[in-house]
Design a protein around this motif. Structure first.
Motif, PDB file in Angstrom:
ATOM      1  N   THR A 110       9.473  43.532  15.586  1.00 56.83           N
ATOM      2  CA  THR A 110      10.745  43.128  16.161  1.00 56.83           C
ATOM      3  C   THR A 110      11.807  44.123  15.699  1.00 56.83           C
ATOM      4  O   THR A 110      11.538  45.006  14.871  1.00 56.83           O
ATOM      5  N   ALA A 111      13.023  43.993  16.207  1.00 55.11           N
ATOM      6  CA  ALA A 111      14.102  44.898  15.798  1.00 55.11           C
ATOM      7  C   ALA A 111      14.362  44.786  14.298  1.00 55.11           C
ATOM      8  O   ALA A 111      14.525  45.789  13.596  1.00 55.11           O
ATOM      9  N   ARG A 112      14.370  43.555  13.774  1.00 55.20           N
ATOM     10  CA  ARG A 112      14.579  43.370  12.340  1.00 55.20           C
ATOM     11  C   ARG A 112      13.390  43.883  11.546  1.00 55.20           C
ATOM     12  O   ARG A 112      13.544  44.451  10.459  1.00 55.20           O
ATOM     13  N   GLY A 113      12.196  43.694  12.103  1.00 54.71           N
ATOM     14  CA  GLY A 113      10.999  44.197  11.439  1.00 54.71           C
ATOM     15  C   GLY A 113      10.998  45.705  11.353  1.00 54.71           C
ATOM     16  O   GLY A 113      10.618  46.286  10.334  1.00 54.71           O
ATOM     17  N   LEU A 114      11.437  46.367  12.420  1.00 58.18           N
ATOM     18  CA  LEU A 114      11.507  47.824  12.429  1.00 58.18           C
ATOM     19  C   LEU A 114      12.489  48.324  11.380  1.00 58.18           C
ATOM     20  O   LEU A 114      12.214  49.293  10.658  1.00 58.18           O
ATOM     21  N   SER A 115      13.633  47.648  11.265  1.00 58.54           N
ATOM     22  CA  SER A 115      14.632  48.042  10.271  1.00 58.54           C
ATOM     23  C   SER A 115      14.081  47.912   8.850  1.00 58.54           C
ATOM     24  O   SER A 115      14.236  48.819   8.020  1.00 58.54           O
ATOM     25  N   LEU A 116      13.414  46.798   8.569  1.00 53.69           N
ATOM     26  CA  LEU A 116      12.842  46.596   7.243  1.00 53.69           C
ATOM     27  C   LEU A 116      11.709  47.580   6.983  1.00 53.69           C
ATOM     28  O   LEU A 116      11.562  48.088   5.857  1.00 53.69           O
ATOM     29  N   SER A 117      10.927  47.876   8.004  1.00 54.90           N
ATOM     30  CA  SER A 117       9.809  48.814   7.847  1.00 54.90           C
ATOM     31  C   SER A 117      10.298  50.192   7.446  1.00 54.90           C
ATOM     32  O   SER A 117       9.736  50.832   6.551  1.00 54.90           O
ATOM     33  N   LYS A 118      11.365  50.679   8.091  1.00 55.10           N
ATOM     34  CA  LYS A 118      11.904  52.009   7.758  1.00 55.10           C
ATOM     35  C   LYS A 118      12.392  52.039   6.311  1.00 55.10           C
ATOM     36  O   LYS A 118      12.128  52.999   5.575  1.00 55.10           O
ATOM     37  N   SER A 119      13.100  50.987   5.897  1.00 55.74           N
ATOM     38  CA  SER A 119      13.612  50.946   4.522  1.00 55.74           C
ATOM     39  C   SER A 119      12.483  50.895   3.509  1.00 55.74           C
ATOM     40  O   SER A 119      12.526  51.560   2.470  1.00 55.74           O
ATOM     41  N   MET A 120      11.445  50.105   3.805  1.00 60.78           N
ATOM     42  CA  MET A 120      10.319  49.988   2.885  1.00 60.78           C
ATOM     43  C   MET A 120       9.562  51.308   2.761  1.00 60.78           C
ATOM     44  O   MET A 120       9.184  51.718   1.661  1.00 60.78           O
ATOM     45  N   SER A 121       9.358  51.998   3.883  1.00 63.15           N
ATOM     46  CA  SER A 121       8.643  53.275   3.849  1.00 63.15           C
ATOM     47  C   SER A 121       9.406  54.297   3.016  1.00 63.15           C
ATOM     48  O   SER A 121       8.829  55.018   2.200  1.00 63.15           O
ATOM     49  N   GLU A 122      10.722  54.357   3.214  1.00 63.04           N
ATOM     50  CA  GLU A 122      11.532  55.307   2.457  1.00 63.04           C
ATOM     51  C   GLU A 122      11.529  54.962   0.972  1.00 63.04           C
ATOM     52  O   GLU A 122      11.382  55.829   0.114  1.00 63.04           O
ATOM     53  N   ALA A 123      11.698  53.659   0.665  1.00 62.33           N
ATOM     54  CA  ALA A 123      11.756  53.233  -0.739  1.00 62.33           C
ATOM     55  C   ALA A 123      10.433  53.485  -1.449  1.00 62.33           C
ATOM     56  O   ALA A 123      10.401  54.025  -2.561  1.00 62.33           O
ATOM     57  N   LEU A 124       9.326  53.123  -0.828  1.00 57.45           N
ATOM     58  CA  LEU A 124       8.024  53.335  -1.449  1.00 57.45           C
ATOM     59  C   LEU A 124       7.711  54.821  -1.571  1.00 57.45           C
ATOM     60  O   LEU A 124       7.071  55.249  -2.534  1.00 57.45           O
ATOM     61  N   GLY A 125       8.173  55.611  -0.580  1.00 52.06           N
ATOM     62  CA  GLY A 125       7.962  57.051  -0.664  1.00 52.06           C
ATOM     63  C   GLY A 125       8.682  57.662  -1.854  1.00 52.06           C
ATOM     64  O   GLY A 125       8.130  58.494  -2.576  1.00 52.06           O
ATOM     65  N   ILE A 126       9.916  57.225  -2.088  1.00 53.99           N
ATOM     66  CA  ILE A 126      10.688  57.738  -3.229  1.00 53.99           C
ATOM     67  C   ILE A 126      10.034  57.320  -4.541  1.00 53.99           C
ATOM     68  O   ILE A 126       9.922  58.112  -5.484  1.00 53.99           O
ATOM     69  N   ILE A 127       9.589  56.057  -4.617  1.00 49.33           N
ATOM     70  CA  ILE A 127       8.927  55.580  -5.836  1.00 49.33           C
ATOM     71  C   ILE A 127       7.661  56.388  -6.102  1.00 49.33           C
ATOM     72  O   ILE A 127       7.401  56.814  -7.229  1.00 49.33           O
ATOM     73  N   ALA A 128       6.859  56.618  -5.041  1.00 47.86           N
ATOM     74  CA  ALA A 128       5.612  57.376  -5.198  1.00 47.86           C
ATOM     75  C   ALA A 128       5.889  58.798  -5.668  1.00 47.86           C
ATOM     76  O   ALA A 128       5.186  59.332  -6.535  1.00 47.86           O
ATOM     77  N   GLN A 129       6.935  59.427  -5.107  1.00 49.91           N
ATOM     78  CA  GLN A 129       7.289  60.789  -5.507  1.00 49.91           C
ATOM     79  C   GLN A 129       7.707  60.832  -6.973  1.00 49.91           C
ATOM     80  O   GLN A 129       7.329  61.747  -7.716  1.00 49.91           O
ATOM     81  N   THR A 130       8.507  59.843  -7.388  1.00 47.96           N
ATOM     82  CA  THR A 130       8.979  59.810  -8.769  1.00 47.96           C
ATOM     83  C   THR A 130       7.825  59.611  -9.738  1.00 47.96           C
ATOM     84  O   THR A 130       7.736  60.282 -10.774  1.00 47.96           O
ATOM     85  N   VAL A 131       6.936  58.671  -9.409  1.00 47.85           N
ATOM     86  CA  VAL A 131       5.780  58.413 -10.264  1.00 47.85           C
ATOM     87  C   VAL A 131       4.931  59.667 -10.395  1.00 47.85           C
ATOM     88  O   VAL A 131       4.509  60.035 -11.498  1.00 47.85           O
TER      89      VAL A 131
END
Length: 311
Positions: free
Chosen positions: A66-87
């Motif tokens: 859904t539109a809200r799901g897409l918004s949350l998905s983008k934020s989660m992908s970016e956040a997890l990507g940053i965490i993975a890079q930092t780790v």
């Protein structure tokens, strides 16, 4: 001020949701996470109940954000990507420096590999890994430090710095030129065997676009050999199979060595340009800064804005 824990749903459910959204499938997400499809469904359903709205539309044998799901998905992908890079960054501090570079098959073969020895001599402590593929990598999700891309410079997964435009003109082998002679003009190319390289990229300049720049149409009958990769088209030209389009920056060594000959004074400027794209990270590896300085120096690259033109 309350902590994040009270503001966020279950982190497990968020991670499961991110996988399902990225894979566009509960089944594929389950395989990636090593859990059952039913467990993925329960986690997503629980997250939706916690949030008070749907994240997916359940279709026949498929799911859709859904539109809200897409918004949350983008934020989660970016956040997890940053965490993975930092780790990875703090984990790799004790390991030898490694620089992972992504490039297309043509750029890697004709420009990067012939020139990379200069960088290696200046940076002997850097361990290099070159990932060569024509499909674009996602810097937010993949273990790539630097990507070299051809395009308009607008990519959401990193900072693009322009390296160079290019000029495109017909080339062939000395043997083909001796046997068939050089074309007298652009229109005279019609009597020659033309070698094409296919591309799904609409900005790629092939024979049709090149000839139309001079008011001529491309007759498919003139293209006697078509290749999926630009490297194959150039190798075919080297073997005397016909005339290919040479991108000057990529075939300059072959021209200098006289393995290929330019057969027309006419040339077309590329629609877009080559860029070096840097992963957005809290702190870049020192090797990234060294590579950026080196490749910009080698290509006279700059951060100037690309001025688009028809070609």
């Amino acid at each position: 001020m309350s902590g994040y824990r009270r503001q966020l749903p279950s982190m497990t459910s968020l991670v499961v949701f991110e996988a399902a959204a990225r894979q566009k499938s509960f089944t594929k997400a389950a395989a990636e996470l090593g859990i059952t499809q039913a467990a993925v469904s329960r986690q997503v359903q629980g997250l939706e109940e916690n949030l008070g709205f749907q994240l997916f539309r359940r279709l026949h044998r498929s799911i859709e954000l859904t539109a809200r799901g897409l918004s949350l998905s983008k934020s989660m992908s970016e956040a997890l990507g940053i965490i993975a890079q930092t780790v990875q960054s703090i984990t790799d501090e004790s390991k030898p420096a490694e620089l992972v570079i992504s490039a297309s098959v043509a750029f890697s073969h004709f420009w990067l590999l012939p020139n990379i020895s200069d960088f290696r001599r200046a940076n002997p402590d850097v361990k290099l890994k070159i990932v060569t593929q024509d499909s674009a990598v996602n810097l937010l999700r993949e273990d790539i430090d630097v990507a070299i891309r051809y395009g308009n410079g607008n990519w959401p997964d990193g900072k693009a710095i322009m390296l160079f435009n290019d000029d495109i003109f017909p080339v062939c082998s000395p043997g083909y030129l001796a046997e068939h002679g050089a074309p007298d003009c652009v229109a005279d190319l019609a009597r020659h065997n033309l070698i094409a390289s296919d591309s799904l990229d609409s900005s790629w300049t092939g024979w049709e676009q090149w000839l139309s720049a001079f008011g001529h149409s491309s007759d498919p009958r003139n293209v006697t050999l078509s290749c999926n990769f630009y490297t194959d088209a150039i190798y075919a030209a080297l073997r005397g199979e016909g005339i290919a389009l040479g991108w000057h920056r990529l075939v300059s060594d072959l021209l200098r060595q006289k393995q290929l000959i330019r057969v027309s004074s006419e040339s077309v400027r590329t629609r877009h340009a080559y860029f070096v794209v840097l992963k957005a990270a809290p702190a870049r590896k020192p090797a990234v800064e060294s590579f950026l300085a080196w490749i910009c120096s080698e290509t006279n690259g700059s951060t100037a804005t690309l001025q688009n033109s028809p070609f």
